[in-house]
Design a protein around this motif. Structure first.
Motif, mmCIF file in Angstrom:
data_model
loop_
_atom_site.group_PDB
_atom_site.id
_atom_site.type_symbol
_atom_site.label_atom_id
_atom_site.label_comp_id
_atom_site.label_asym_id
_atom_site.label_seq_id
_atom_site.Cartn_x
_atom_site.Cartn_y
_atom_site.Cartn_z
ATOM 1 N N LEU A 101 0.832 -1.208 0.000
ATOM 2 C CA LEU A 101 0.000 0.000 0.000
ATOM 3 C C LEU A 101 0.865 1.255 0.000
ATOM 4 N N LEU A 102 1.941 1.251 0.785
ATOM 5 C CA LEU A 102 2.836 2.400 0.815
ATOM 6 C C LEU A 102 3.492 2.633 -0.547
ATOM 7 N N ILE A 103 3.760 1.552 -1.269
ATOM 8 C CA ILE A 103 4.400 1.662 -2.587
ATOM 9 C C ILE A 103 3.418 2.185 -3.624
ATOM 10 N N ILE A 104 2.189 1.680 -3.598
ATOM 11 C CA ILE A 104 1.227 2.007 -4.654
ATOM 12 C C ILE A 104 0.477 3.308 -4.395
ATOM 13 N N LEU A 105 0.413 3.745 -3.140
ATOM 14 C CA LEU A 105 -0.391 4.909 -2.786
ATOM 15 C C LEU A 105 0.033 6.195 -3.515
ATOM 16 N N PRO A 106 1.328 6.493 -3.637
ATOM 17 C CA PRO A 106 1.698 7.718 -4.368
ATOM 18 C C PRO A 106 1.220 7.726 -5.820
ATOM 19 N N PHE A 107 1.066 6.549 -6.417
ATOM 20 C CA PHE A 107 0.620 6.466 -7.803
ATOM 21 C C PHE A 107 -0.909 6.396 -7.920
ATOM 22 N N GLY A 108 -1.547 5.771 -6.935
ATOM 23 C CA GLY A 108 -2.986 5.553 -7.030
ATOM 24 C C GLY A 108 -3.847 6.565 -6.319
ATOM 25 N N LEU A 109 -3.248 7.376 -5.419
ATOM 26 C CA LEU A 109 -4.051 8.294 -4.609
ATOM 27 C C LEU A 109 -4.747 9.352 -5.459
ATOM 28 N N ARG A 110 -4.099 9.816 -6.487
ATOM 29 C CA ARG A 110 -4.705 10.829 -7.350
ATOM 30 C C ARG A 110 -5.975 10.292 -8.009
ATOM 31 N N GLY A 111 -5.907 9.050 -8.479
ATOM 32 C CA GLY A 111 -7.083 8.454 -9.097
ATOM 33 C C GLY A 111 -8.192 8.213 -8.082
ATOM 34 N N THR A 170 -6.745 2.685 -9.699
ATOM 35 C CA THR A 170 -7.631 3.130 -8.618
ATOM 36 C C THR A 170 -8.239 1.934 -7.904
ATOM 37 N N PHE A 171 -8.723 0.978 -8.685
ATOM 38 C CA PHE A 171 -9.347 -0.211 -8.108
ATOM 39 C C PHE A 171 -8.343 -1.002 -7.273
ATOM 40 N N LEU A 172 -7.127 -1.200 -7.798
ATOM 41 C CA LEU A 172 -6.123 -1.976 -7.078
ATOM 42 C C LEU A 172 -5.722 -1.275 -5.779
ATOM 43 N N THR A 173 -5.598 0.044 -5.817
ATOM 44 C CA THR A 173 -5.253 0.794 -4.610
ATOM 45 C C THR A 173 -6.306 0.599 -3.533
ATOM 46 N N MET A 174 -7.578 0.717 -3.912
ATOM 47 C CA MET A 174 -8.657 0.545 -2.939
ATOM 48 C C MET A 174 -8.783 -0.909 -2.494
ATOM 49 N N GLN A 175 -8.525 -1.844 -3.401
ATOM 50 C CA GLN A 175 -8.573 -3.264 -3.061
ATOM 51 C C GLN A 175 -7.550 -3.581 -1.973
ATOM 52 N N ILE A 176 -6.331 -3.077 -2.141
ATOM 53 C CA ILE A 176 -5.285 -3.316 -1.143
ATOM 54 C C ILE A 176 -5.602 -2.588 0.161
ATOM 55 N N ALA A 177 -6.073 -1.350 0.069
ATOM 56 C CA ALA A 177 -6.354 -0.564 1.269
ATOM 57 C C ALA A 177 -7.452 -1.204 2.111
#
Length: 310
Positions: free
Chosen positions: A51-61, A190-197
């Motif tokens: 989540l820490l790795i993907i969040l900077p890329f997915g948070l905007r979406g 966006t979906f993957l970020t929320m799925q992991i979160a």
């Protein structure tokens, strides 16, 4: 992703080949750190790091598509529960009480589980040519696991860990089928970020209970950090992204067929990194699996459930 939009199927199939490769490494790591990192701790911190790795890329979406997420959060939560929360936690738990070969055997039944659930829940029928592909690939998988002898297959013993692994496979099968039925109209990242979160949030109290009353956690060191980084990035972020994209573009049943490659990749990784012998049955079994995949994927694919990239 825009330049791949013209070839979504090619990208999907490449990702579906890489997914079992990463998962084979996941199984090797799970067995390798079983004495250093408790299974629940491995699962939780793997997803925290991911989540820490993907969040900077997915948070905007996530911010841009928050209105859609708010309307469909329950769908993402259900999918996250069966995938992020359950599957790998159960796999890591199974690795403490069963052998790697049994994990590979049971994990390779994912195509059968997904095909059955796709028929029961989606009415997705298996064509005759696909049935032939499943049978050929299954024969190849059994050849690899049995090391070319029927006696080895017959002599396999099963434990509580095997039953846990069966539950993990069932969980992944449900997730794969529901991924098409409960599709969410947001971008893939966006979906993957929320799925992991959401999956990590559900796993957090389970981890805390295990930490306080059972395992006591682990010590972060040069021995434990590299496995965590690997399982977070490769079988975590990349494998889940590839799997989601593959299921949405070619369907759950066809995507699941690629899981037959897992024991083949595991054998190759053991040969490269552990010096284990690569036998004729690995090559023959891998060949049969590739033939089975060819039979299964040669028909026109199922139409995508939703657009996954722009």
């Amino acid at each position: 992703m825009a330049r791949y939009a013209k070839h979504p199927l090619a990208l999907a199939y490449i990702g579906l080949v890489l997914t079992p490769l990463f998962w084979a490494g996941n199984a090797v790591v799970a067995r390798g750190v079983v004495d250093d990192i408790p299974p629940t701790s491995l699962a939780f911190w793997r997803w925290v790091l991911a989540l820490l790795i993907i969040l900077p890329f997915g948070l905007r979406g996530v911010r841009r598509e928050w209105a859609v997420i708010r309307d469909h959060w329950h769908r993402i939560l259900i999918l996250a529960l069966f995938s992020v929360t359950a599957f790998n936690t159960l796999l890591y738990l199974a690795a403490t009480t069963t052998t790697a070969i049994n994990i590979a055997l049971i994990n390779s039944t994912i195509p059968i589980m997904v095909a059955l659930l796709a028929f029961l829940l989606l009415g997705e029928r298996t064509r005759a040519i696909q049935g032939l592909g499943i049978a050929v690939a299954l024969a190849g998988m059994l050849l690899v696991i049995g090391q070319g002898t029927l006696g080895r297959l017959v002599g396999l013993s099963f434990s509580v860990g095997d039953l846990i692994m069966v539950t993990a496979v069932a969980s992944w099968g449900v997730f794969s089928v529901l991924l098409r039925r409960l599709s969410v109209p947001v971008k893939s990242l966006t979906f993957l970020t929320m799925q992991i979160a959401l999956g990590t949030a559900v796993l957090a109290p389970i981890y805390l209970v295990d930490l306080m009353f059972f395992s006591g956690g682990f010590e972060l060191s040069r021995t434990t950090l590299p496995p965590l980084v690997y399982v977070a990035i490769f079988p975590g972020i990349l494998a889940y992204a590839f799997w989601n994209y593959g299921v949405l573009n070619v369907g759950p049943a066809k995507s699941a067929m690629f899981m037959y490659l897992t024991p083949v990749f595991a054998a190759v990784l053991a040969w490269v990194f552990l010096g284990e012998r690569l036998g004729w049955y690995h090559l023959a079994g891998g060949g049969l699996i590739l033939v089975g995949l060819w039979f299964t994927t040669r028909n026109p694919p199922i139409a995508p459930a939703r657009k996954t990239a722009e």
